[in-house]
Design an enzyme around this catalytic site. Structure first.
Site, PDB file in Angstrom:
ATOM      1  N   LYS A  22      -4.139 -10.381  -8.030  1.00  0.00           N
ATOM      2  CA  LYS A  22      -5.422 -10.948  -7.950  1.00  0.00           C
ATOM      3  C   LYS A  22      -6.487 -10.014  -8.205  1.00  0.00           C
ATOM      4  CE  LYS A  22      -6.399  -9.110  -2.908  1.00  0.00           C
ATOM      5  NZ  LYS A  22      -7.648  -8.539  -3.416  1.00  0.00           N
ATOM      6  N   LYS A  69       0.950  -1.191   0.077  1.00  0.00           N
ATOM      7  CA  LYS A  69      -0.103  -0.112  -0.089  1.00  0.00           C
ATOM      8  C   LYS A  69       0.934   1.383  -0.012  1.00  0.00           C
ATOM      9  CE  LYS A  69      -3.865  -1.968   0.121  1.00  0.00           C
ATOM     10  NZ  LYS A  69      -4.767  -2.851   0.291  1.00  0.00           N
ATOM     11  N   LYS A  92     -11.118  -5.213  -5.861  1.00  0.00           N
ATOM     12  CA  LYS A  92     -12.107  -4.345  -5.933  1.00  0.00           C
ATOM     13  C   LYS A  92     -11.251  -3.005  -6.436  1.00  0.00           C
ATOM     14  CE  LYS A  92     -14.432  -5.550  -1.918  1.00  0.00           C
ATOM     15  NZ  LYS A  92     -13.378  -4.881  -0.889  1.00  0.00           N
TER      16      LYS A  92
HETATM   17  P1  ATP Z   1      -9.670  -4.016  -1.877  1.00  0.00           P
HETATM   18  O1  ATP Z   1      -8.910  -3.957  -3.216  1.00  0.00           O
HETATM   19  O2  ATP Z   1     -10.349  -2.597  -1.783  1.00  0.00           O
HETATM   20  O3  ATP Z   1      -8.730  -4.361  -1.026  1.00  0.00           O
HETATM   21  P2  ATP Z   1     -10.424  -6.800  -2.109  1.00  0.00           P
HETATM   22  O4  ATP Z   1     -10.992  -7.096  -3.243  1.00  0.00           O
HETATM   23  O5  ATP Z   1      -9.062  -7.193  -1.743  1.00  0.00           O
HETATM   24  O6  ATP Z   1     -10.463  -5.152  -1.982  1.00  0.00           O
HETATM   25  P3  ATP Z   1     -11.334  -7.157   0.596  1.00  0.00           P
HETATM   26  O7  ATP Z   1     -12.638  -6.415   1.077  1.00  0.00           O
HETATM   27  O8  ATP Z   1      -9.960  -6.585   1.215  1.00  0.00           O
HETATM   28  O9  ATP Z   1     -11.167  -7.217  -0.918  1.00  0.00           O
HETATM   29  O10 ATP Z   1     -11.200  -8.682   0.948  1.00  0.00           O
HETATM   30  C1  ATP Z   1     -12.545  -9.268   1.168  1.00  0.00           C
HETATM   31  C2  ATP Z   1     -12.299 -10.753   1.566  1.00  0.00           C
HETATM   32  O11 ATP Z   1     -12.315 -11.196  -0.046  1.00  0.00           O
HETATM   33  C3  ATP Z   1     -11.102 -11.282   1.899  1.00  0.00           C
HETATM   34  O12 ATP Z   1     -11.555 -12.547   2.667  1.00  0.00           O
HETATM   35  C4  ATP Z   1     -10.233 -11.644   0.898  1.00  0.00           C
HETATM   36  O13 ATP Z   1      -8.965 -12.459   1.406  1.00  0.00           O
HETATM   37  C5  ATP Z   1     -10.794 -12.064  -0.205  1.00  0.00           C
HETATM   38  N1  ATP Z   1     -10.430 -12.136  -1.233  1.00  0.00           N
HETATM   39  C6  ATP Z   1     -10.222 -10.611  -1.821  1.00  0.00           C
HETATM   40  N2  ATP Z   1      -9.488 -10.577  -3.066  1.00  0.00           N
HETATM   41  C7  ATP Z   1      -9.566 -12.200  -3.307  1.00  0.00           C
HETATM   42  C8  ATP Z   1      -9.169 -13.064  -4.431  1.00  0.00           C
HETATM   43  N3  ATP Z   1      -8.758 -12.244  -5.622  1.00  0.00           N
HETATM   44  N4  ATP Z   1      -9.054 -14.495  -4.221  1.00  0.00           N
HETATM   45  C9  ATP Z   1      -9.566 -14.891  -3.241  1.00  0.00           C
HETATM   46  N5  ATP Z   1      -9.920 -14.144  -2.127  1.00  0.00           N
HETATM   47  C10 ATP Z   1     -10.006 -12.791  -2.169  1.00  0.00           C
HETATM   48 MG    MG Z   2      -8.025  -6.264  -0.170  1.00  0.00          MG
END
Ligand code: ATP
Ligand code: MG
Length: 331
Positions: free
Chosen positions: A194, A112, A197
């Protein structure tokens, strides 16, 4: 007594297949067997998304999409983090259990900092402490998360152990959890990092994507000219397509393409077409249900209020014990 489960999702944008397969699918399976607390992590989102114009919509969408994926708000506590002030209080105590050095070393923090050098705020550094408070405030033992959150759960365990060592056994040790043998990581379709969002948006499949967008993104997914030797190891971006196929296609379809891959006869165009159709069939009912729910703001408000009440009951019980244990209670 049922074991306590906790997990959260940040309202930073549209939920995607990584969230679904890394987290929400487990939530739905766990809701009958465990005492579940699932929350929308709005405070966490402020560490990287200080602009709150879209926050309310995002919070409502996360709640609606969770329910659309099968979560039953009667069975679980589905709440918003900021509605449970006890989390902020526990965060304060736990900050004294966390060392600056170990927080600075956390890979997600370093990422980050690299991505956003102008906003390296203290909230970002102490993100794992707030996450530990989310978990420990319900004395949860199982934390269904994706692979990317594994180290954060390990830190939560450390903070809990340090607290217990200093003030007496209060917190059970939380563990990251997935129904399979390992935690899930859904890669983005371009093979870079990965699905997320906040990043890789053109190569992430969002639950709100229309059918055509899903098809387009899958058809553009990274592939290559195929294996040249039988039974080769799959490159990670191909493995990811198979992972997705395993999740949404029937076993015989997966087997067909596995055999084709192992025999060097695979045509990735066909695989992607098949995957796209199976994905559309999987995702479109979820999208429609979520859209209906999002239109019903009154119902969502009722659900969030009821969830907050359940969560506060459990959290205030824990904080009472924390104050007793630490001696920070005077009458
Ligand atoms: P941001 O990019 O805003 O951090 P994010 O997609 O990483 O969003 P989070 O809200 O941080 O989402 O995570 C929510 C849940 O989804 C967590 O349990 C995280 O481990 C899971 N997760 C997020 N991205 C993945 C992925 N690509 N594959 C598997 N699990 C995921
Ligand atoms: Mg995340």
């Amino acid at each position: 007594m049922k074991e306590v489960v906790l997990s959260g999702i940040r309202p930073t944008g549209f939920l995607h297949l990584g969230n679904y397969f890394g987290a929400m699918r487990n939530y739905v399976r766990m809701q009958d067997e465990y005492n579940c607390y699932f929350f929308v992590a709005d405070w966490h989102s402020l560490t990287t998304h200080p602009d709150t114009k879209e926050l309310k919509n995002s919070v409502l969408r996360v709640v609606a999409e969770n329910i659309a994926c099968g979560l039953d708000p009667e069975k679980v506590a589905l709440y918003v983090q900021s509605d449970v002030k006890e989390i902020a209080e526990l965060y304060l105590y736990l900050n004294m259990m966390a060392y600056v050095g170990e927080l600075e070393k956390t890979p997600t923090f370093k990422d980050k900092v690299r991505q956003n050098p102008d906003n390296v705020n203290a909230g970002l550094l102490t993100y794992p402490v707030l996450m530990a408070a989310d978990i420990l405030v319900h004395r949860a033992v199982k934390v269904p998360v994706g692979k990317d959150q594994e180290q954060h759960v390990e830190l939560a365990r450390k903070f809990a152990e340090r607290f217990n060592y200093r003030y007496g056994d209060l917190f059970p040790a939380p563990q990251a959890f997935n129904y399979g043998t390992q935690l899930v990581k859904i890669m983005s379709l371009d093979g870079n990092g990965k699905m997320s969002k906040s990043e890789n948006q053109m190569a992430t499949l969002y639950l709100a994507d229309e059918d055509d967008a899903i098809r387009k993104k899958i058809m553009k997914a990274k592939t290559d000219s195929g294996p040249t030797e039988p039974n080769s190891q799959k490159p990670d971006y191909i493995e990811n397509l198979f992972t997705l196929m395993n999740l949404v296609s029937t076993p015989d379809v997966v087997q067909h393409y596995e055999t084709a891959f192992n025999g060097c006869a695979i045509r990735y165009g066909d695989l992607k077409k098949q995957l796209a159709e199976d994905m559309v069939n999987f995702m479109s009912p979820i999208r429609q249900k979520a859209a209906d729910l999002q239109a019903n703001k009154e119902l969502l408000a009722k659900i969030m209020k009821a969830g907050a009440e359940k969560a506060r009951a459990s959290a205030s019980e824990t904080l009472k014990l924390v104050r007793q244990a630490t001696g920070v209670n005077y009458f």
